[in-house]
Scaffold this motif. Structure first.
Motif, short mmCIF file in Angstrom:
data_model
loop_
_atom_site.label_atom_id
_atom_site.label_comp_id
_atom_site.label_asym_id
_atom_site.label_seq_id
_atom_site.Cartn_x
_atom_site.Cartn_y
_atom_site.Cartn_z
N ILE A 1 -4.54 -7.10 -7.09
CA ILE A 1 -5.39 -5.70 -7.44
C ILE A 1 -5.77 -5.55 -8.88
CG2 ILE A 1 -4.59 -4.71 -5.40
CD1 ILE A 1 -2.38 -3.34 -7.08
N LEU B 1 2.01 1.93 -3.41
CA LEU B 1 0.57 2.28 -4.36
C LEU B 1 0.51 3.71 -4.12
CD1 LEU B 1 -1.63 -0.88 -3.88
CD2 LEU B 1 -0.12 -0.40 -6.04
N TYR C 1 0.77 -1.28 -0.06
CA TYR C 1 0.00 0.01 -0.18
C TYR C 1 0.75 1.39 0.11
CZ TYR C 1 -4.51 -1.93 0.64
OH TYR C 1 -5.69 -2.50 0.30
N ILE D 1 -6.20 -2.48 -11.46
CA ILE D 1 -5.98 -1.27 -11.45
C ILE D 1 -5.66 -0.65 -12.89
CG2 ILE D 1 -4.15 -1.00 -9.64
CD1 ILE D 1 -1.98 -1.47 -11.24
N MET E 1 -9.86 -5.49 -5.23
CA MET E 1 -8.83 -6.18 -4.86
C MET E 1 -9.49 -7.52 -4.12
SD MET E 1 -7.75 -4.31 -1.29
CE MET E 1 -9.05 -3.32 -0.61
N ILE F 1 -6.75 1.68 -6.41
CA ILE F 1 -7.19 0.15 -6.69
C ILE F 1 -8.52 0.23 -6.87
CG2 ILE F 1 -7.55 -2.15 -5.43
CD1 ILE F 1 -5.46 -1.52 -3.58
#
Ligand code: ADP
Ligand code: ASP
Ligand code: MG
Length: 419
Positions: free
Chosen positions: A352, A333, A330, A354, A343, A340
């Motif tokens: 995930i 990200l 995280y 994306i 997930m 996201i």
């Protein structure tokens, strides 16, 4: 005070601009704030020109096409060839040439905003001139004068305090006009350098003006009669919502309903300003009202989001995925500004879905490959069915290769590879 926003399709021809004139005549506030995007698909054309310029490829034909497109609209709207607009348009084209000469491959985001913003700069010039020539007293207010942003080119964020002050000052200074017209999608940073707010950002600009002015309503005029329960491009029997709550509408935009930019709802909901989505063809029809209502949505909504990437993180040696690893993922990200869309995790892997953004994905791999075995698949589509029922599932559950599927009581989501 009312805010009207016209997107590319509502001003893509001379007749569409004439239609805009008729629509603004229905206003019930003076001044009316009008926000316009670039005409037709000209933002895509500018992206193409810039891409060619950066690759050192020939772009003259595309640039000529861009210029001719606007010139033809002007010739049709202003039959007097001596009209000042032709001089101003040519001056703007010269500025575009000059800007293209300053494009710097080492500063792609900065270059993007300087070039791409010409779509809105030109459309606003043409539309405001046409309104004035047609007898409506219209003030062209450059968005760069009032929308102050950070310097995060291509995805600049609004500096709300100064933007609010500038918009309010401008509107009181030009309060004696019938219309104050500004450009969607663009702004300027603290040094006055042009920035952009992200593709399709003109809806958001309308909401920014509304928020700063405590407007009574915002109306976005579209090529569809309102918000439908599916993009009419994917179904032949869409149902239009008469009303939607801010909550429902905001979730639809989050999952990818292209009809409204995702950042539009929040500022309006915060001030309880209704948003009307109406069709510019049949402009007397009421369209969809998005507001603070508690009632259940009239039906389910199907949203397709294309160009998705399914990315999975796994340990090579049968380690379980734990909270500590998730925090690490995280953290990266967030640093890369990757959002996201869906997930799922199992004992040894975390997946995930994306948006496919090649540069960010390469960076993600670079930062995490020492820790995880990484796999990804691109060219995917995410389908979301909000408030699904059996009939909706039967109709829209993908039959193609399914990679991930999830259901809550209200929503169904699946990632699949379109055939
Ligand atoms: P503008 O350029 O005016 O912002 P957009 O092209 O961005 O207009 O948005 C209008 C388009 O959104 C429609 O042509 C339609 O195909 C698409 N669309 C996607 N989802 C929906 C939906 N749920 N309801 C209506 N239109 C939708
Ligand atoms: N012209 C910009 C785009 O095409 C902004 C907008 O249309 O809202 O993305
Ligand atoms: Mg749009």
């Amino acid at each position: 005070m009312q805010i009207f926003k016209f997107g590319g399709a509502s001003i893509n021809t001379a007749n569409a601009v004439r239609n805009l004139f008729e629509i603004v005549c229905t206003r019930n506030s003076n001044p009316l704030i009008v926000i316009v995007s670039a005409m037709g698909k000209s933002t895509n054309v500018l992206e193409d020109i810039l891409d060619k310029k950066i690759r050192n490829a020939a772009f003259k034909t595309t640039l000529n096409f861009f210029k001719k497109y606007h010139l033809e609209i002007c010739k049709n709207l202003f039959n007097n060839s001596g009209n000042q607009i032709f001089y101003e348009l040519n001056q703007t084209f010269l500025k575009l040439h000059h800007t293209l000469n300053r494009v710097d491959a080492g500063k792609p985001e900065w270059s993007y905003d300087q070039v791409i913003s010409f779509g809105e700069k030109i459309s606003s010039l043409i539309v405001s001139t046409y309104l004035n020539v047609s007898g409506i007293k219209c003030k062209l207010l450059p968005a760069t004068d009032v929308i102050e942003t950070t310097s995060e080119f291509r995805e600049a964020r609004i500096i709300w305090d100064s933007t609010s002050e500038k918009i309010q000052d401008a509107v009181s200074a030009y309060g004696n006009y019938d219309i104050i017209l500004s450009q969607g999608f663009i702004g300027a940073d603290g040094s006055g350098i042009t920035t952009t707010l992200g593709r399709e950002g003109s809806d958001f600009t309308a909401a920014i003006f509304a928020y700063c002015l405590n407007a009574d309503s915002v109306t976005v005029w579209k090529d569809v009669p309102g918000v439908m329960n599916a993009d009419p491009r994917i179904t032949n029997d869409p149902v239009m919502f008469n009303t939607l709550s801010y909550h429902e509408a905001s979730e639809m935009t989050y999952y990818g309903a292209k009809v409204i930019h995702p950042k539009t709802i929040k500022p309006l909901a915060n001030k309880n300003i209704p948003l009307f989505v109406r069709g510019f063809d049949d402009y007397e029809k009421p369209g969809t009202r998005i507001h603070n209502c508690k009632s259940d949505p009239e039906t389910y909504a199907v949203i397709y989001k294309g160009d998705q990437c399914l990315f999975s993180f796994r340990f090579a040696d049968f380690h379980f995925v734990n909270e500590k690893n998730l925090v690490e993922i995280y953290y990266v990200l967030d640093a890369l500004n990757i959002r996201i869309n869906m997930m799922q995790n199992s004992a040894i892997s975390f997946s995930i879905c994306i948006d496919h953004h090649e540069k960010k994905i390469r960076k993600l791999i670079e930062l995490l490959q020492h820790k995880f075995v990484l796999h990804y698949n691109t060219g995917l589509r995410l389908v979301t069915i909000k408030n699904y029922d059996q009939q909706a599932l039967e109709k829209y559950r993908p039959e193609e290769e399914l990679l991930l599927e999830q259901k809550s009581r209200a929503d169904y989501q699946a990632v699949f590879k379109p055939s």
